[in-house]
Motif scaffolding. Structure first.
Motif, PDB file in Angstrom:
ATOM      1  N   THR A 129       1.869  -7.308   7.218  1.00 18.16           N
ATOM      2  CA  THR A 129       0.606  -7.390   6.808  1.00 18.16           C
ATOM      3  C   THR A 129      -0.145  -6.293   7.279  1.00 18.16           C
ATOM      4  OG1 THR A 129       0.887  -9.819   7.283  1.00 18.16           O
ATOM      5  CG2 THR A 129      -1.503  -9.060   6.912  1.00 18.16           C
TER       6      THR A 129
ATOM      7  N   SER B 247     -11.098  -2.945   8.496  1.00 17.13           N
ATOM      8  CA  SER B 247     -11.147  -2.743   7.052  1.00 17.13           C
ATOM      9  C   SER B 247     -10.103  -1.972   6.120  1.00 17.13           C
ATOM     10  CB  SER B 247     -12.700  -2.031   6.627  1.00 17.13           C
ATOM     11  OG  SER B 247     -12.973  -2.153   5.258  1.00 17.13           O
ATOM     12  N   HIS B 248      -9.469  -2.796   5.383  1.00 15.86           N
ATOM     13  CA  HIS B 248      -8.213  -1.949   4.621  1.00 15.86           C
ATOM     14  C   HIS B 248      -8.692  -2.527   3.240  1.00 15.86           C
ATOM     15  CE1 HIS B 248      -6.284  -1.243   8.387  1.00 15.86           C
ATOM     16  NE2 HIS B 248      -5.826  -0.098   7.678  1.00 15.86           N
ATOM     17  N   GLU B 249      -8.523  -1.796   2.273  1.00 10.55           N
ATOM     18  CA  GLU B 249      -8.492  -2.093   0.771  1.00 10.55           C
ATOM     19  C   GLU B 249      -7.208  -2.886   0.600  1.00 10.55           C
ATOM     20  OE1 GLU B 249      -8.915  -3.418  -2.792  1.00 10.55           O
ATOM     21  OE2 GLU B 249     -10.701  -2.307  -1.986  1.00 10.55           O
ATOM     22  N   HIS B 250      -7.108  -4.097   0.229  1.00 10.22           N
ATOM     23  CA  HIS B 250      -5.741  -5.049   0.110  1.00 10.22           C
ATOM     24  C   HIS B 250      -4.952  -4.485  -0.810  1.00 10.22           C
ATOM     25  CE1 HIS B 250      -6.596  -8.849   2.668  1.00 10.22           C
ATOM     26  NE2 HIS B 250      -7.563  -7.839   3.022  1.00 10.22           N
ATOM     27  N   ASP B 251      -5.550  -3.987  -1.992  1.00  7.28           N
ATOM     28  CA  ASP B 251      -4.530  -3.638  -2.986  1.00  7.28           C
ATOM     29  C   ASP B 251      -4.463  -1.814  -3.188  1.00  7.28           C
ATOM     30  OD1 ASP B 251      -3.098  -3.692  -5.502  1.00  7.28           O
ATOM     31  OD2 ASP B 251      -4.664  -3.371  -6.737  1.00  7.28           O
TER      32      ASP B 251
ATOM     33  N   GLN C 234      -2.760  -4.940   6.314  1.00 12.77           N
ATOM     34  CA  GLN C 234      -4.407  -4.962   6.365  1.00 12.77           C
ATOM     35  C   GLN C 234      -4.719  -5.168   8.019  1.00 12.77           C
ATOM     36  OE1 GLN C 234      -2.523  -6.740   4.313  1.00 12.77           O
ATOM     37  NE2 GLN C 234      -3.006  -5.816   2.418  1.00 12.77           N
ATOM     38  N   ASN C 235      -3.824  -5.467   8.709  1.00 13.69           N
ATOM     39  CA  ASN C 235      -4.227  -5.655  10.304  1.00 13.69           C
ATOM     40  C   ASN C 235      -4.378  -4.617  11.084  1.00 13.69           C
ATOM     41  OD1 ASN C 235      -4.665  -8.589   9.589  1.00 13.69           O
ATOM     42  ND2 ASN C 235      -2.828  -9.260  10.877  1.00 13.69           N
TER      43      ASN C 235
ATOM     44  N   SER D 264     -10.037   3.643   6.144  1.00 15.38           N
ATOM     45  CA  SER D 264      -9.430   2.462   6.371  1.00 15.38           C
ATOM     46  C   SER D 264      -9.252   2.222   7.988  1.00 15.38           C
ATOM     47  CB  SER D 264      -8.119   2.235   5.580  1.00 15.38           C
ATOM     48  OG  SER D 264      -8.265   2.077   4.252  1.00 15.38           O
TER      49      SER D 264
END
Length: 545
Positions: free
Chosen positions: A510, A462-466, A512-513, A538
């Protein structure tokens, strides 16, 4: 910007075995002395244990010292090792080493196998019961210093900045958290450790450490085929001569299997993918037969600090100490660091408590490194000091043979008088990609072998994309293009999370991965990447790992 300020006697960075052992021991010492010691533990994971990953076979020696009644208190270590073997693999065959030939130092029988994440979660409850304040979801973003240059605490990361670094509608500034002493237990390759080593010259006369990457899968297999307490370590195939390292397969509980591959950094072939080699490992007839009809439950990865005594930085600095894997205390021969991490935390607690009792703060606890050296941590480090250099110089086959000879001599009371130096920094060994053909691809079958994307689903990332990128390049664009061409973007293969993807002469990131394994920073041949903590909470949410 106005920030909240919270002050404690002791601030601990990282709720792994080292940090939690230090916190528990501090509160025990406070209770026995009648003097209050306030303790805060910051943990970047969303929950205690969420970012913890290890094999794990655990030596309970430190746990016995810290909490002697841990068995009756309900600690989640139930399976003792009853079978222990080392097996040499070829592509189709498995040759077990006779048990009598193995040095006694690597005998795991009587130790415990289980989930280190679950153990840390349990240690967190013990710490809280003693009055420790635990703050999961708070990453240490930057150190704070006083006018004399001593570490006095950290800033937790801001929340709610967008990808451009601007304040969004959900912005909340980080908090300044201070301690009269700060204990850094953030694991291998930590960003705070990196800055402290540079600021205080903790690696002067030591040089870079040496690292490896461990990738692990958690499986459930049919109970009739499960042998609880069985521990197996594999050498040889599939890494062979491509890289140092080996695999492990631990059976515990009623039907659980921990399966993984450790790849030593310092390999020459930039085409190597440790993730693919782990998938290939599962096609071996011995392992495939065991996993048949099973279900993969978890996936994760982390870097490990393998340098040992010769790579250990100075452990003390003004205002704080390095503990556990941040201090490089892993026993690479035994592939174990939980017990040494916990013991370092206990010794740190004793050093800090004595300093606080004397009315000191923010000075250097110079007695701590000597206490570590005088403890059984120091004995283990001295006994195994030549293991990693032998493996690096002579490879898995000859290196393991020479290590075995040295360990048997030690068991007979004959300690070799010399200490071998490490070869050049491991990352510098990687050769140009043009010297090696790509490794043959392994097409995942979705039953035994898998791709990265399906694996990441099991890591619950789980990562906040922005949010601001936490993976940052140091190279100029021209340097980056040359690096990608020369090494064919090796991070696209050694990253176990698929964060990096080559696009022509550049690499798309990327973030977020990200599994927070730090391999990108620790294995890049030009040290072009730096890992920074993203927003607190995160990353992966490991379950049972």
């Amino acid at each position: 910007m106005t920030r909240d300020l919270i002050e404690y006697d002791v601030l601990i960075i990282g709720a792994g075995p080292a940090g939690l052992a230090a916190a528990i021991r501090l509160r025990q010492l406070a209770a026995s002395s009648g003097r209050e010691i306030s303790v805060c533990v910051l943990e970047k994971g969303a929950q205690i244990g969420a970012h913890i990953l290890s094999g794990a076979v655990i030596d309970p020696i430190a746990l016995d010292e810290l909490l002697p009644d841990w068995r009756t208190l309900g600690a989640p270590l139930k399976t003792q090792v009853s079978e222990d073997e080392v097996v040499w693999l070829s592509a189709q065959h498995a040759l077990p080493a006779p048990h009598w030939s193995l040095p006694p130092q690597i005998d795991n029988r009587g130790l415990y196998v289980g989930s280190l994440g679950e153990l840390c979660s349990w240690l967190g409850t013990q710490a809280e019961a003693l009055g420790v304040e635990l703050y999961p979801g708070f990453a240490a973003a930057a150190p704070c210093y006083n006018e004399a240059g001593a570490l006095i605490g950290v800033l937790s990361g801001d929340m709610g900045r967008n990808a451009a670094g601007e304040e969004s509608a959900r912005f909340a500034p980080g908090i300044e958290i201070r301690g009269r002493y700060t204990l850094v237990a953030e694991g291998a390759g930590g960003s705070l450790t990196r800055e402290l080593e540079a600021r205080y010259g903790l690696r002067e006369g030591v040089g870079e450490s040496h690292y490896g990457l461990g990738i692990k899968e958690l499986w459930r297999i049919p109970a009739e085929r499960h042998r609880t307490g069985s521990v197996t370590h594999f050498l040889g195939w599939p890494l062979g001569r491509e890289a140092g390292g080996g695999a492990f397969l631990y059976q515990y509980g009623e039907d659980r299997i921990a399966l993984g591959l450790v790849t030593h950094f310092g390999y020459r072939n930039p085409q190597l993918s440790p993730f693919d080699e782990l998938q290939r490992l599962k096609t071996h007839p011995r392992i495939a037969a065991l996993l048949a009809g099973g279900e993969r439950l978890g996936y994760g990865a982390r870097s490990i600090n393998e340098g040992g005594l010769q790579s250990q930085p100075r452990l003390s600095f003004p205002g704080g100490l390095l503990l556990g894997c941040a201090a490089g205390l892993l026993n690479v021969l035994r592939i174990k660091g939980t017990h040494t991490a916990m013991k370092s935390g206990m010794l740190a607690a004793e050093a800090v408590a004595a300093a606080l009792q004397a009315g000191r703060e923010h000075d250097e606890l110079a007695d701590f490194p000597a206490a570590v050296a005088a403890s059984w941590i120091g004995r283990e480090q001295r006994d195994t000091r030549n293991v990693k250099p032998l493996l690096s110089r002579f490879g898995t086959v000859l290196g393991s043979l020479f290590c075995g000879v040295e360990m048997w001599l030690l068991a007979l009371g004959l300690r070799l008088p010399w200490t071998l130096r490490h070869p050049a920094p491991a990352r510098s060994k990687m050769a140009a990609a043009g010297n090696y053909p790509p490794r043959p691809p392994l097409k995942p079958d979705g039953v035994l072998t898998f791709d990265r994307n399906s694996s990441l689903m099991l890591a619950n990332i789980s990562h906040e994309h922005d949010q601001p990128p936490h993976l940052r390049r140091q190279n100029t664009p021209a340097q980056e293009e040359a690096r990608v061409i020369r090494f064919a973007a090796p991070e696209a293969r050694y990253c176990p999370a698929g964060v990096y993807e080559r696009e022509g002469d550049s690499v798309r990131i990327t973030s977020q991965n990200c599994l927070h394994c730090k391999a990108c920073e620790l294995n890049d041949p030009e040290h072009s990447l730096l890992w920074h903590p993203p927003e607190g909470g995160s990353g992966p949410q490991y379950i049972g790992m």
